[in-house]
Design a protein around this motif. Structure first.
Motif, PDB file in Angstrom:
ATOM      1  N   ARG A 225      34.584  39.256  46.863  1.00  0.00           N
ATOM      2  CA  ARG A 225      34.572  40.489  46.065  1.00  0.00           C
ATOM      3  C   ARG A 225      33.188  40.836  45.542  1.00  0.00           C
ATOM      4  N   THR A 226      32.262  39.874  45.592  1.00  0.00           N
ATOM      5  CA  THR A 226      30.959  40.103  44.951  1.00  0.00           C
ATOM      6  C   THR A 226      29.835  39.897  45.963  1.00  0.00           C
ATOM      7  N   GLN A 229      30.515  39.650  50.046  1.00  0.00           N
ATOM      8  CA  GLN A 229      31.426  40.591  50.717  1.00  0.00           C
ATOM      9  C   GLN A 229      31.030  40.889  52.154  1.00  0.00           C
ATOM     10  N   LEU A 255      42.039  43.942  46.846  1.00  0.00           N
ATOM     11  CA  LEU A 255      40.617  44.080  47.174  1.00  0.00           C
ATOM     12  C   LEU A 255      40.208  45.541  47.070  1.00  0.00           C
ATOM     13  N   VAL A 259      35.505  46.459  50.149  1.00  0.00           N
ATOM     14  CA  VAL A 259      35.562  45.017  50.403  1.00  0.00           C
ATOM     15  C   VAL A 259      36.635  44.714  51.441  1.00  0.00           C
TER      16      VAL A 259
END
Length: 274
Positions: A225-226, A229, A255, A259
């Motif tokens: 998610r960060t 990705q 999500l 993403v």
């Protein structure tokens, strides 16, 4: 469900897993899918499974072990020729015959159209920094294809040491910074090592095969998610895990759309140049 996903790790359902890969029977049993072990699916039937799940492309891998071939590169090519827009061939080789292995890899790519090489280290009890792999890495770079491998413990009752990201994949990436490496099966119980190696090396990626999405480790989801990705791609390990079940659980992961697109399709399309 709209078509679109690229599944980075799958095998044909040839109905011979119990006979040719006896170690894997336990993995199917623990996954609750032992009833799928003996199922044989034609290319047409496999496409029907994909359509039902919303999977656009299935990356089908050949398998070879010291005792012989499980799925040959030509068998994979039967699928890719039947449905070239739906199946992507992933070659393998006999690691124990290094010169013939390089020649077979070149044939599989240039004549059969395979888009990657996969070797499963636990089958050979040789980690990916072993000297027998190195000529194949050079050939992968020459052919501009990724090298795919397995990380983490083995579901089958075989030693797990070969699946450690550190030091093995770390050393390979240092020696071959031009080699695109896709590490399948997440890396548990060394998930943090795998994330660290993927962050460290621009050429290392993770696929989530062999794990249902509801069991993805929390740290992997945070990575996806960060800052990771662009580094993680969807895989099922079909036929061990049903495609529709995997895709339904991806929808439950919450999500962000960008993403999700990278995870389900964009990253694999970029890394495998599809």
């Amino acid at each position: 469900m709209t078509l679109g996903a690229i599944d980075a790790w799958a095998q044909p359902a040839n109905g011979r897993t119990r006979e040719l890969m006896p170690e894997v029977v336990r993995l199917f049993e623990k996954s609750g899918t032992a009833h799928l072990l003996d199922r044989r699916l034609t290319p047409e039937q496999t496409v029907a499974e994909m359509d039902k799940a919303g999977v656009d492309k299935l990356m089908l891998a050949a398998w070879c072990r010291p005792e012989g071939w499980v799925y040959g590169n030509d068998e994979i090519a039967e699928f890719t020729r039947a449905f070239p827009e739906r199946f992507v061939g992933v070659a393998t080789v006999d690691l124990g015959k290094p010169v013939a292995a390089v020649r077979e890899l070149e044939r599989a790519v240039t004549e059969l159209g395979c888009k990657a090489l996969r070797i499963v280290p636990w089958l050979w009890k040789l980690p990916p920094n072993h000297r027998l792999y190195y000529p194949l890495y050079v050939k992968c770079i020459e052919l501009d294809i990724p090298f795919c491998t397995q990380v983490g413990h083995t579901g089958p009752l075989m030693p797990s040491e070969t699946g450690r990201p550190v030091p093995y994949l770390d050393e390979v990436a240092l020696d071959f910074p031009e080699l695109r490496i896709v590490a399948g099966h997440i890396g548990h119980p060394w998930t943090d090592e795998m994330i660290g190696v993927a962050w460290k090396h621009d050429n290392i990626y993770i696929d989530t095969s062999a794990y249902l999405p509801r069991y993805y480790p929390a740290q992997l989801l945070q990575f996806m998610r960060t800052y990771g990705q662009d580094k993680v791609m969807f895989g099922s390990n079909f036929p061990q895990l049903p495609l529709d079940r995997c895709m339904a659980q991806v929808a439950e992961l919450d999500l962000a759309p960008a993403v999700r697109e990278k995870f389900l399709r964009g990253n694999a399309a970029r890394v495998f140049k599809l």
